[in-house]
Design a protein around this motif. Structure first.
Motif, PDB file in Angstrom:
ATOM      1  N   MET A  39       6.249 -14.407  -3.482  1.00 50.60           N
ATOM      2  CA  MET A  39       5.295 -12.995  -3.661  1.00 50.60           C
ATOM      3  C   MET A  39       6.005 -11.801  -3.040  1.00 50.60           C
ATOM      4  N   ASN A  40       6.471 -10.956  -3.814  1.00 50.55           N
ATOM      5  CA  ASN A  40       7.120  -9.893  -3.055  1.00 50.55           C
ATOM      6  C   ASN A  40       6.164  -8.821  -2.191  1.00 50.55           C
ATOM      7  N   SER A  41       6.685  -8.428  -1.139  1.00 52.37           N
ATOM      8  CA  SER A  41       5.738  -7.555  -0.300  1.00 52.37           C
ATOM      9  C   SER A  41       6.398  -6.176  -0.611  1.00 52.37           C
ATOM     10  N   TYR A  42       5.629  -5.340  -0.795  1.00 52.74           N
ATOM     11  CA  TYR A  42       6.156  -3.764  -0.833  1.00 52.74           C
ATOM     12  C   TYR A  42       5.472  -2.690   0.502  1.00 52.74           C
ATOM     13  N   GLU A  43       6.235  -1.882   0.520  1.00 52.49           N
ATOM     14  CA  GLU A  43       5.999  -1.108   1.661  1.00 52.49           C
ATOM     15  C   GLU A  43       4.619  -0.469   1.215  1.00 52.49           C
ATOM     16  N   PRO A  44       3.577  -0.423   2.454  1.00 49.83           N
ATOM     17  CA  PRO A  44       2.436   0.390   2.021  1.00 49.83           C
ATOM     18  C   PRO A  44       2.360   1.703   1.547  1.00 49.83           C
ATOM     19  N   LEU A  45       3.439   2.427   2.207  1.00 48.60           N
ATOM     20  CA  LEU A  45       3.394   3.935   1.684  1.00 48.60           C
ATOM     21  C   LEU A  45       4.143   4.280   0.242  1.00 48.60           C
ATOM     22  N   TYR A  46       4.978   3.146  -0.304  1.00 52.31           N
ATOM     23  CA  TYR A  46       5.098   2.975  -1.710  1.00 52.31           C
ATOM     24  C   TYR A  46       4.113   2.407  -2.305  1.00 52.31           C
ATOM     25  N   ILE A  47       3.144   1.705  -2.063  1.00 54.71           N
ATOM     26  CA  ILE A  47       2.043   1.285  -2.748  1.00 54.71           C
ATOM     27  C   ILE A  47       1.032   2.526  -2.903  1.00 54.71           C
ATOM     28  N   ASP A  48       0.910   3.197  -1.766  1.00 52.50           N
ATOM     29  CA  ASP A  48       0.183   4.350  -1.653  1.00 52.50           C
ATOM     30  C   ASP A  48       0.484   5.381  -2.852  1.00 52.50           C
ATOM     31  N   TYR A  49       1.769   5.713  -2.809  1.00 58.43           N
ATOM     32  CA  TYR A  49       2.635   6.530  -3.764  1.00 58.43           C
ATOM     33  C   TYR A  49       2.321   6.243  -5.213  1.00 58.43           C
ATOM     34  N   LEU A  50       2.333   4.979  -5.589  1.00 54.77           N
ATOM     35  CA  LEU A  50       2.104   4.551  -6.985  1.00 54.77           C
ATOM     36  C   LEU A  50       0.503   4.703  -7.224  1.00 54.77           C
ATOM     37  N   ILE A  51      -0.225   4.427  -6.329  1.00 55.51           N
ATOM     38  CA  ILE A  51      -1.900   4.885  -6.367  1.00 55.51           C
ATOM     39  C   ILE A  51      -1.885   6.195  -6.781  1.00 55.51           C
ATOM     40  N   TYR A  52      -1.387   7.197  -5.683  1.00 56.46           N
ATOM     41  CA  TYR A  52      -1.633   8.484  -5.968  1.00 56.46           C
ATOM     42  C   TYR A  52      -0.994   9.019  -7.215  1.00 56.46           C
ATOM     43  N   PHE A  53       0.260   8.457  -7.766  1.00 54.90           N
ATOM     44  CA  PHE A  53       0.717   8.787  -8.695  1.00 54.90           C
ATOM     45  C   PHE A  53      -0.041   8.475 -10.088  1.00 54.90           C
ATOM     46  N   ASN A  54      -0.538   7.291 -10.169  1.00 54.94           N
ATOM     47  CA  ASN A  54      -0.871   6.922 -11.422  1.00 54.94           C
ATOM     48  C   ASN A  54      -2.566   7.155 -11.450  1.00 54.94           C
ATOM     49  N   ARG A  55      -3.149   6.635 -10.235  1.00 55.18           N
ATOM     50  CA  ARG A  55      -4.728   6.670 -10.445  1.00 55.18           C
ATOM     51  C   ARG A  55      -5.150   8.397 -10.376  1.00 55.18           C
ATOM     52  N   ASP A  56      -4.714   8.880  -9.156  1.00 54.16           N
ATOM     53  CA  ASP A  56      -5.165  10.239  -9.022  1.00 54.16           C
ATOM     54  C   ASP A  56      -4.388  11.404  -9.473  1.00 54.16           C
ATOM     55  N   GLN A  57      -3.081  10.991 -10.090  1.00 51.50           N
ATOM     56  CA  GLN A  57      -2.117  12.323 -10.251  1.00 51.50           C
ATOM     57  C   GLN A  57      -2.232  13.355  -9.215  1.00 51.50           C
ATOM     58  N   ASP A  58      -2.178  12.739  -7.982  1.00 47.52           N
ATOM     59  CA  ASP A  58      -2.158  13.775  -6.862  1.00 47.52           C
ATOM     60  C   ASP A  58      -0.551  13.773  -6.469  1.00 47.52           C
ATOM     61  N   TYR A  59       0.182  14.521  -7.214  1.00 48.26           N
ATOM     62  CA  TYR A  59       1.467  14.589  -6.777  1.00 48.26           C
ATOM     63  C   TYR A  59       1.893  15.357  -5.476  1.00 48.26           C
ATOM     64  N   PHE A  60       1.214  16.090  -4.630  1.00 47.76           N
ATOM     65  CA  PHE A  60       1.170  16.610  -3.451  1.00 47.76           C
ATOM     66  C   PHE A  60       1.246  15.508  -2.647  1.00 47.76           C
ATOM     67  N   GLU A  61       0.127  14.458  -2.660  1.00 49.44           N
ATOM     68  CA  GLU A  61       0.014  13.510  -1.625  1.00 49.44           C
ATOM     69  C   GLU A  61       0.969  12.310  -1.887  1.00 49.44           C
ATOM     70  N   CYS A  62       1.645  12.373  -3.196  1.00 59.40           N
ATOM     71  CA  CYS A  62       2.670  11.319  -3.574  1.00 59.40           C
ATOM     72  C   CYS A  62       3.850  11.971  -2.689  1.00 59.40           C
ATOM     73  N   HIS A  63       3.958  13.198  -2.493  1.00 55.65           N
ATOM     74  CA  HIS A  63       5.363  13.724  -1.785  1.00 55.65           C
ATOM     75  C   HIS A  63       5.083  13.408  -0.493  1.00 55.65           C
ATOM     76  N   GLU A  64       3.734  13.514   0.108  1.00 52.91           N
ATOM     77  CA  GLU A  64       3.786  13.381   1.616  1.00 52.91           C
ATOM     78  C   GLU A  64       3.901  11.950   1.944  1.00 52.91           C
ATOM     79  N   VAL A  65       3.650  11.004   1.317  1.00 51.88           N
ATOM     80  CA  VAL A  65       3.706   9.509   1.507  1.00 51.88           C
ATOM     81  C   VAL A  65       4.962   8.873   1.341  1.00 51.88           C
ATOM     82  N   LEU A  66       5.603   9.424   0.002  1.00 52.01           N
ATOM     83  CA  LEU A  66       7.064   8.941  -0.147  1.00 52.01           C
ATOM     84  C   LEU A  66       8.086   9.692   0.716  1.00 52.01           C
ATOM     85  N   GLU A  67       7.972  10.829   0.981  1.00 54.61           N
ATOM     86  CA  GLU A  67       8.814  11.565   2.171  1.00 54.61           C
ATOM     87  C   GLU A  67       8.834  10.669   3.285  1.00 54.61           C
TER      88      GLU A  67
END
Length: 176
Positions: free
Chosen positions: A1-29
């Protein structure tokens, strides 16, 4: 099982689920900085920034960020970091073309989605989604950095001053 960075997972959730692109920027930066400014993370980050600007009517800023994101993501394979990066690049290319050809009228805004390829990543997103609450309302300004910290200190000073005044009033009332 691949383990992904928690911030990357949060980015994907904010991007796909919430379309919260500001928060995407915050966590992925934050992850981008931790990963020595990895160009792929920067490309993903710029997709979110481009969509944020585009959705808020800054077509020029949106175009520039989306175009830059393509340049950064172009060398990478179609499946990277557990996502269908090739599909994302195609979606971004479509938006860039729309924005380029649409002047003087703005094309209708639309959200994008990032297709998840890796089952392990899908499971990690599902688990984290149950914990990660959407930002309602979505934030519109940074929550880190000097300006934010100064603003927070000022708000804290004001709250302490109000609390002090209330305590003085209570003490005066109790003494009367």
């Amino acid at each position: 099982m691949n383990s992904y960075e928690p911030l990357y997972i949060d980015y994907l959730i904010y991007f796909n689920r919430d379309q919260d692109y500001f928060e995407c920027h915050e966590v992925l930066e934050e992850l981008w900085l931790e990963r020595d400014r990895d160009p792929l993370y920067k490309g993903l980050l710029q997709v979110a920034v481009g969509l944020y600007h585009y959705r808020n009517g800054n077509l020029r800023g949106g175009f520039k960020m989306l175009q830059s994101s393509l340049e950064l993501m172009e060398p990478y394979q179609d499946v990277m970091l557990g996502i269908r990066l090739g599909e994302l690049k195609e979606q971004v290319r479509g938006l860039v073309k729309q924005l380029q050809e649409s002047e003087p009228e703005a094309p209708a805004y639309r959200d994008l989605s990032i297709e998840i390829e890796d089952e392990s990543l899908i499971q990690q997103i599902q688990i984290r989604s149950a914990e990660l609450k959407p930002n309602i309302p979505q934030r519109r300004s940074p929550t880190r950095g000097r300006i934010y910290e100064e603003k927070m200190r000022e708000q804290q000073r004001q709250a302490q001053a109000v609390e002090h005044r209330n305590n003085v009033k209570l003490n005066n009332h109790a003494n009367n």
